[in-house]
Design a protein around this motif. Structure first.
Motif, PDB file in Angstrom:
ATOM      1  N   UNK A 158      98.332  87.010  36.891  1.00 41.75           N
ATOM      2  CA  UNK A 158      97.637  85.823  36.395  1.00 41.75           C
ATOM      3  C   UNK A 158      96.616  85.291  37.397  1.00 41.75           C
ATOM      4  N   UNK A 159      96.799  85.594  38.701  1.00 48.11           N
ATOM      5  CA  UNK A 159      95.854  85.145  39.719  1.00 48.11           C
ATOM      6  C   UNK A 159      94.720  86.139  39.946  1.00 48.11           C
ATOM      7  N   UNK A 160      94.978  87.436  39.761  1.00 48.21           N
ATOM      8  CA  UNK A 160      94.015  88.484  40.121  1.00 48.21           C
ATOM      9  C   UNK A 160      93.420  89.108  38.868  1.00 48.21           C
ATOM     10  N   UNK A 161      92.354  89.856  39.064  1.00 47.84           N
ATOM     11  CA  UNK A 161      91.731  90.584  37.957  1.00 47.84           C
ATOM     12  C   UNK A 161      92.401  91.921  37.702  1.00 47.84           C
ATOM     13  N   UNK A 162      93.163  92.418  38.684  1.00 46.71           N
ATOM     14  CA  UNK A 162      93.848  93.691  38.499  1.00 46.71           C
ATOM     15  C   UNK A 162      94.972  93.540  37.481  1.00 46.71           C
ATOM     16  N   UNK A 163      95.290  94.643  36.822  1.00 49.86           N
ATOM     17  CA  UNK A 163      96.365  94.624  35.856  1.00 49.86           C
ATOM     18  C   UNK A 163      97.729  94.745  36.519  1.00 49.86           C
ATOM     19  N   UNK A 164      98.770  94.664  35.677  1.00 51.79           N
ATOM     20  CA  UNK A 164     100.137  94.697  36.202  1.00 51.79           C
ATOM     21  C   UNK A 164     100.474  96.049  36.823  1.00 51.79           C
ATOM     22  N   UNK A 165      99.922  97.150  36.292  1.00 54.56           N
ATOM     23  CA  UNK A 165     100.244  98.468  36.845  1.00 54.56           C
ATOM     24  C   UNK A 165      99.693  98.616  38.260  1.00 54.56           C
ATOM     25  N   UNK A 166      98.449  98.186  38.487  1.00 57.10           N
ATOM     26  CA  UNK A 166      97.868  98.307  39.824  1.00 57.10           C
ATOM     27  C   UNK A 166      98.568  97.373  40.808  1.00 57.10           C
ATOM     28  N   UNK A 167      98.951  96.169  40.344  1.00 60.03           N
ATOM     29  CA  UNK A 167      99.655  95.243  41.235  1.00 60.03           C
ATOM     30  C   UNK A 167     101.030  95.800  41.584  1.00 60.03           C
ATOM     31  N   UNK A 168     101.724  96.387  40.606  1.00 63.00           N
ATOM     32  CA  UNK A 168     103.043  96.969  40.896  1.00 63.00           C
ATOM     33  C   UNK A 168     102.923  98.123  41.891  1.00 63.00           C
ATOM     34  N   UNK A 169     101.882  98.953  41.736  1.00 65.39           N
ATOM     35  CA  UNK A 169     101.688 100.050  42.689  1.00 65.39           C
ATOM     36  C   UNK A 169     101.375  99.513  44.087  1.00 65.39           C
ATOM     37  N   UNK A 170     100.577  98.439  44.169  1.00 69.07           N
ATOM     38  CA  UNK A 170     100.267  97.856  45.477  1.00 69.07           C
ATOM     39  C   UNK A 170     101.514  97.275  46.129  1.00 69.07           C
TER      40      UNK A 170
END
Length: 364
Positions: free
Chosen positions: A76-88
């Motif tokens: 909700x804070x970033x432009x990246x999606x949930x998959x990229x955030x989970x990988x990070x």
């Protein structure tokens, strides 16, 4: 309109002390006075973390303690999606910056606590307890349950009470103040539960999409050769290669290069390719800049070799096979229609005739 320039940045650049570098980035450093976060270069320049993981780590480090940092909250804070955030987050967890621990509450609910460390390399190694000296043992009240061995933080000692001689006497004419009741010594707070520091799990093996530079290169395909080399083909191929510099000056070839490429051009001519078509194929749509003209000619002569022209027999559409249809015949006895290559009797009449002939033969 021309590109809009940032004049404020230009003026700040003029005030940078010292000689400016001739290449690379130029830093205009303005000290922060509020709303800033200190980030170590070990994180900002980490060689194994992706830029998404570094940005997520900086974002988590800048948030106040207690802020929700789940995957959905970060998405909700970033432009990246949930998959990229989970990988990070998995990358940060693998390198020790992040740890997610499942914690059971008193009402039997299970929550996930996220612990972020801004410098995981400074943490003591879990296998060497001597690295954490304890000059004074931690006080433990008798009524409390024993703490787990992982609790290493000691509670601060209570402030010493003033000595009796330090209390001032009352002034004359005043009622003596009641002696203050010494407060009960507070129980030392329980030491906070220290989260165990576990070694980061090994990173999952990844298959590189691009082969390493040390990987063996596949062998180069050989230049095409004519099926029947003749003097006329060699002469025409040599003339075509020598004439390329008139149409494209960058293809000024040496005699050795012409002798090397002439058999491949002869193979094109043997397959009845027109010289103008060969010239356009070799000189059109050139890469910029063109560093190796001979290698480009070699590649195009090999990869774009046309197939032989089909013969006259190959272009003829094959005829459909004729289906032989047995014609209809009319029976000589019963006038019934039946299929047969020759006129005669139908099957029933032939059986009747055979049966009658057998009866006559038996009677005789």
């Amino acid at each position: 309109m021309d590109t809009q320039q940032n004049t404020a940045l230009t003026r700040a650049l003029a005030e940078v002390p010292g000689p400016l570098p001739t290449r690379g980035v130029i830093h205009v450093v303005i000290p922060h006075t509020d709303r800033f976060t200190v980030v170590g270069n070990h994180l900002a320049q980490h060689p194994d973390l992706s830029c998404t993981a570094i940005g997520i780590a900086v974002l988590i480090q800048s948030l106040p303690q207690g802020t929700e940092v789940s995957i959905k909250a970060l998405a909700a804070r970033c432009r990246e999606g949930e998959k990229r955030i989970a990988a990070a987050l998995r990358e940060l967890e693998a390198h020790g910056y992040l740890q997610r621990i499942r914690h059971r509450l008193t009402d039997k609910k299970v929550i996930t606590r996220t612990v972020f460390c801004n410098q995981p390399t400074a943490l003591p190694h879990p296998h060497h307890p001597a690295a954490q000296p304890h000059p004074h043992p931690c006080p433990r009240p008798a009524s409390t349950a024993p703490e787990p061995a992982s609790a290493t933080a000691c509670a601060p000692a209570p402030a010493p009470t003033p000595a009796p001689e330090q209390i001032s006497a009352p002034a004359p004419g005043q009622m003596p103040a009641p002696a203050p009741v010494p407060p009960a010594a507070p129980l030392p707070p329980r030491a906070p539960l220290a989260l165990p520091v576990q070694p980061p799990p090994p990173a999952p093996p990844s298959v590189p999409l691009v082969p390493p530079p040390t990987a063996p290169k596949p062998p180069r395909p050989p230049l095409p050769q004519p099926g029947t080399p003749t003097t006329e083909l060699d002469r025409a191929a040599t003339a075509l290669l020598s004439d390329l510099r008139r149409h494209a000056p960058r293809f000024t070839l040496s005699e050795g290069d012409i002798r090397q490429l002439a058999p491949a051009v002869a193979a094109w001519l043997e397959r009845e390719a027109h010289p103008d078509a060969i010239r356009r194929t070799l000189t059109d749509d050139l890469p910029q800049p063109l560093r190796h003209p001979v290698k480009l000619l070699r590649h195009r002569l090999t990869a774009l070799l046309p197939p032989p022209l089909p013969g006259a027999c190959d272009l003829v559409v094959p005829a459909r096979p004729r289906v032989v249809v047995t014609p209809f015949q009319t029976c000589d006895d019963c006038d019934r229609a039946f299929r047969s290559p020759a006129p005669g009797h139908c099957r029933d009449c032939r059986e009747t005739r055979e049966h009658r002939g057998a009866d006559v033969h038996t009677a005789a």
